[in-house]
Design a protein around this motif. Structure first.
Motif, PDB file in Angstrom:
ATOM      1  N   LYS A  34      68.615  83.820  66.146  1.00 10.42           N
ATOM      2  CA  LYS A  34      68.188  83.365  67.561  1.00 10.42           C
ATOM      3  C   LYS A  34      66.875  82.302  67.559  1.00 10.42           C
ATOM      4  O   LYS A  34      66.875  81.315  68.490  1.00 10.42           O
ATOM      5  CB  LYS A  34      67.499  84.513  68.072  1.00 10.42           C
ATOM      6  CG  LYS A  34      66.041  85.087  67.656  1.00 10.42           C
ATOM      7  CD  LYS A  34      65.603  86.301  68.606  1.00 10.42           C
ATOM      8  CE  LYS A  34      64.217  86.814  68.064  1.00 10.42           C
ATOM      9  NZ  LYS A  34      63.633  87.795  69.043  1.00 10.42           N
ATOM     10  N   ASP A  35      66.017  82.339  66.410  1.00 14.48           N
ATOM     11  CA  ASP A  35      64.924  81.516  66.383  1.00 14.48           C
ATOM     12  C   ASP A  35      65.441  79.958  65.812  1.00 14.48           C
ATOM     13  O   ASP A  35      64.548  79.390  65.544  1.00 14.48           O
ATOM     14  CB  ASP A  35      63.913  82.043  65.665  1.00 14.48           C
ATOM     15  CG  ASP A  35      64.134  82.354  64.207  1.00 14.48           C
ATOM     16  OD1 ASP A  35      65.251  82.213  63.836  1.00 14.48           O
ATOM     17  OD2 ASP A  35      63.331  82.849  63.474  1.00 14.48           O
ATOM     18  N   LEU A  36      66.489  79.726  65.609  1.00 11.76           N
ATOM     19  CA  LEU A  36      67.039  78.569  65.249  1.00 11.76           C
ATOM     20  C   LEU A  36      67.102  77.476  66.386  1.00 11.76           C
ATOM     21  O   LEU A  36      67.206  77.726  67.584  1.00 11.76           O
ATOM     22  CB  LEU A  36      68.234  78.300  64.522  1.00 11.76           C
ATOM     23  CG  LEU A  36      68.772  79.339  63.154  1.00 11.76           C
ATOM     24  CD1 LEU A  36      70.460  79.088  63.097  1.00 11.76           C
ATOM     25  CD2 LEU A  36      67.934  78.750  62.176  1.00 11.76           C
ATOM     26  N   SER A  37      66.438  76.317  65.989  1.00 11.08           N
ATOM     27  CA  SER A  37      66.721  75.182  67.002  1.00 11.08           C
ATOM     28  C   SER A  37      68.020  75.058  67.327  1.00 11.08           C
ATOM     29  O   SER A  37      68.965  75.341  66.786  1.00 11.08           O
ATOM     30  CB  SER A  37      65.809  73.941  66.495  1.00 11.08           C
ATOM     31  OG  SER A  37      66.472  73.474  65.605  1.00 11.08           O
ATOM     32  N   ASP A  38      68.309  74.353  68.532  1.00 14.80           N
ATOM     33  CA  ASP A  38      69.722  73.923  69.004  1.00 14.80           C
ATOM     34  C   ASP A  38      70.318  73.164  67.726  1.00 14.80           C
ATOM     35  O   ASP A  38      71.512  73.478  67.263  1.00 14.80           O
ATOM     36  CB  ASP A  38      69.742  73.483  70.118  1.00 14.80           C
ATOM     37  CG  ASP A  38      69.447  74.054  71.578  1.00 14.80           C
ATOM     38  OD1 ASP A  38      69.671  75.387  71.392  1.00 14.80           O
ATOM     39  OD2 ASP A  38      69.402  73.515  72.631  1.00 14.80           O
ATOM     40  N   GLU A  39      69.471  72.391  67.154  1.00 15.69           N
ATOM     41  CA  GLU A  39      70.184  71.547  66.016  1.00 15.69           C
ATOM     42  C   GLU A  39      70.608  72.124  64.902  1.00 15.69           C
ATOM     43  O   GLU A  39      71.772  71.952  64.142  1.00 15.69           O
ATOM     44  CB  GLU A  39      69.341  70.464  65.571  1.00 15.69           C
ATOM     45  CG  GLU A  39      69.769  69.404  64.616  1.00 15.69           C
ATOM     46  CD  GLU A  39      68.795  68.392  64.299  1.00 15.69           C
ATOM     47  OE1 GLU A  39      69.161  67.441  63.272  1.00 15.69           O
ATOM     48  OE2 GLU A  39      67.601  68.068  65.031  1.00 15.69           O
ATOM     49  N   GLU A  40      69.578  73.315  64.592  1.00 17.89           N
ATOM     50  CA  GLU A  40      69.938  74.267  63.443  1.00 17.89           C
ATOM     51  C   GLU A  40      70.927  75.108  63.504  1.00 17.89           C
ATOM     52  O   GLU A  40      71.689  75.210  62.645  1.00 17.89           O
ATOM     53  CB  GLU A  40      68.476  74.912  63.048  1.00 17.89           C
ATOM     54  CG  GLU A  40      67.495  73.864  62.481  1.00 17.89           C
ATOM     55  CD  GLU A  40      66.094  74.737  62.337  1.00 17.89           C
ATOM     56  OE1 GLU A  40      65.338  74.230  61.674  1.00 17.89           O
ATOM     57  OE2 GLU A  40      65.955  75.832  63.248  1.00 17.89           O
ATOM     58  N   PHE A  41      71.146  75.458  64.933  1.00 12.63           N
ATOM     59  CA  PHE A  41      72.196  76.559  65.104  1.00 12.63           C
ATOM     60  C   PHE A  41      73.444  76.066  65.047  1.00 12.63           C
ATOM     61  O   PHE A  41      74.452  76.281  64.557  1.00 12.63           O
ATOM     62  CB  PHE A  41      71.884  77.105  66.590  1.00 12.63           C
ATOM     63  CG  PHE A  41      72.800  78.240  67.130  1.00 12.63           C
ATOM     64  CD1 PHE A  41      72.535  79.618  67.062  1.00 12.63           C
ATOM     65  CD2 PHE A  41      74.013  77.824  67.751  1.00 12.63           C
ATOM     66  CE1 PHE A  41      73.439  80.637  67.277  1.00 12.63           C
ATOM     67  CE2 PHE A  41      74.810  78.829  68.261  1.00 12.63           C
ATOM     68  CZ  PHE A  41      74.477  80.063  68.040  1.00 12.63           C
ATOM     69  N   ASP A  42      73.523  74.675  65.830  1.00  7.20           N
ATOM     70  CA  ASP A  42      74.874  74.038  65.755  1.00  7.20           C
ATOM     71  C   ASP A  42      75.252  73.630  64.291  1.00  7.20           C
ATOM     72  O   ASP A  42      76.435  73.789  64.013  1.00  7.20           O
ATOM     73  CB  ASP A  42      74.733  72.919  66.750  1.00  7.20           C
ATOM     74  CG  ASP A  42      74.555  73.152  68.268  1.00  7.20           C
ATOM     75  OD1 ASP A  42      74.918  74.460  68.522  1.00  7.20           O
ATOM     76  OD2 ASP A  42      74.111  72.475  68.995  1.00  7.20           O
ATOM     77  N   GLY A  43      74.355  73.103  63.593  1.00 10.41           N
ATOM     78  CA  GLY A  43      74.637  72.851  62.097  1.00 10.41           C
ATOM     79  C   GLY A  43      75.290  74.040  61.358  1.00 10.41           C
ATOM     80  O   GLY A  43      76.154  73.934  60.878  1.00 10.41           O
ATOM     81  N   ALA A  44      74.617  75.316  61.625  1.00  7.34           N
ATOM     82  CA  ALA A  44      74.889  76.309  60.821  1.00  7.34           C
ATOM     83  C   ALA A  44      76.319  76.845  61.241  1.00  7.34           C
ATOM     84  O   ALA A  44      77.102  77.395  60.714  1.00  7.34           O
ATOM     85  CB  ALA A  44      74.046  77.572  60.968  1.00  7.34           C
TER      86      ALA A  44
END
Length: 296
Positions: free
Chosen positions: A271-281
């Motif tokens: 949940k604490d990932l940035s949008d960029e990090e979340f979309d990347g993962a």
């Protein structure tokens, strides 16, 4: 997408089906994996609201609608919710993703080495609601834990009986007689399971198609006869507790099966990932699972 367009997408699409159908019993674990501790919600309403936030974030991620996810399995409360100002089913279809709904009401106690589904007393009402919501198909899960011929036959018989009820309502059923990947006798039991599945497929009315969701077999290519059966629209694989890497490696050895992963898709999302990090993962997982689904 209308029904025929969704059917064609599932039959021929190069990609996989996302499993976003954790229900009441498995939701707390899924939330913990996402980084939401038990003390961050209170009661079912808050719990389901938090899991819906996670699923909405997945569905609205740019990579989710990139063509590699061809279907998604939802829990009833997710179907009932809204994503991007639309019903969840419409939000998925707008992204080219075919919606399915989980319809079982949990597992009965183990008997003869297997857990059948509890009585599906809510099924008629749920099917009616799902058709009205524009869903394409359903999914229901049983679990096989040993190579007990009686238990396996009972599970498969129930799956096909309920599957026919679902098909009569106008939806395409995914039958999921899951074989526990930790069972010591899984190789032997999967041979029995295949034989029972083939009996059930042969007994279907002419022209009726179902889908199968199965553990990735010990013997690569075991389920090829089911994949080729005219009454099978598609055979999908569950991750069964494997990590993404493990599940994809096993799946790639079984051409004709595509993924329908939950843990294998969501394991690196927090949940604490940035949008960029979340979309990347999420994008990396989607790419890896899609590649394994079209291998061979």
């Amino acid at each position: 997408m209308n029904f025929e367009e969704m059917k064609a997408k599932i039959a021929t699409g190069e990609g996989f089906i996302a499993a976003l159908d954790q229900s009441g019993g498995s939701t707390p674990k899924a939330l913990r994996g996402y980084g939401v501790s038990d003390d961050e919600w209170s009661g079912d309403d808050e719990m389901f609201a938090r899991i819906h936030e996670m699923r909405s974030r997945v569905i609205t991620s740019p990579c989710f609608g990139g063509g590699k996810v061809i279907g998604a399995i939802l829990f009833e409360k997710t179907m009932d919710g809204m994503v991007d100002g639309m019903t969840t089913a419409d939000a998925l279809k707008a992204r080219g993703v075919v919606p399915f709904i989980k319809v079982d009401q949990g597992l009965a106690d183990e008997d003869s080495g297997a857990q059948m589904m509890k009585p599906l007393d809510k099924l008629p009402a749920l099917l009616e609601k799902s058709v009205a919501a524009g869903m394409f198909g359903t999914k229901m899960r049983s679990v096989i834990k040993s190579a007990n011929a009686t238990g396996i036959a009972n599970v498969v018989e129930q799956q096909f009986a309920v599957g026919n009820q679902i098909a009569d309502a106008g939806l395409v059923p995914i039958l999921e007689p899951e074989y526990d990947i930790t069972a010591a006798d899984r190789g032997e039991g999967e041979e029995v399971l295949l034989a029972e599945i083939m009996k059930g497929l042969d007994a279907l009315p002419e022209g009726r198609q179902v889908m199968l969701k199965l553990a990735i077999p010990v013997a690569a290519g075991l389920y090829n006869p089911a994949i080729a059966h005219p009454n099978v629209l598609r055979v999908v694989a569950l991750s069964g507790g494997y990590s993404t890497d493990e599940a994809c490696a096993h799946l790639a050895r079984n051409p004709g099966m595509i993924a329908s992963f939950s843990r294998g898709l969501l394991q690196d999302l927090r949940k604490d990932l940035s949008d960029e990090e979340f979309d990347g993962a999420l994008g990396r997982a989607i790419d890896q699972i899609a590649a394994a689904s079209v291998a061979g």
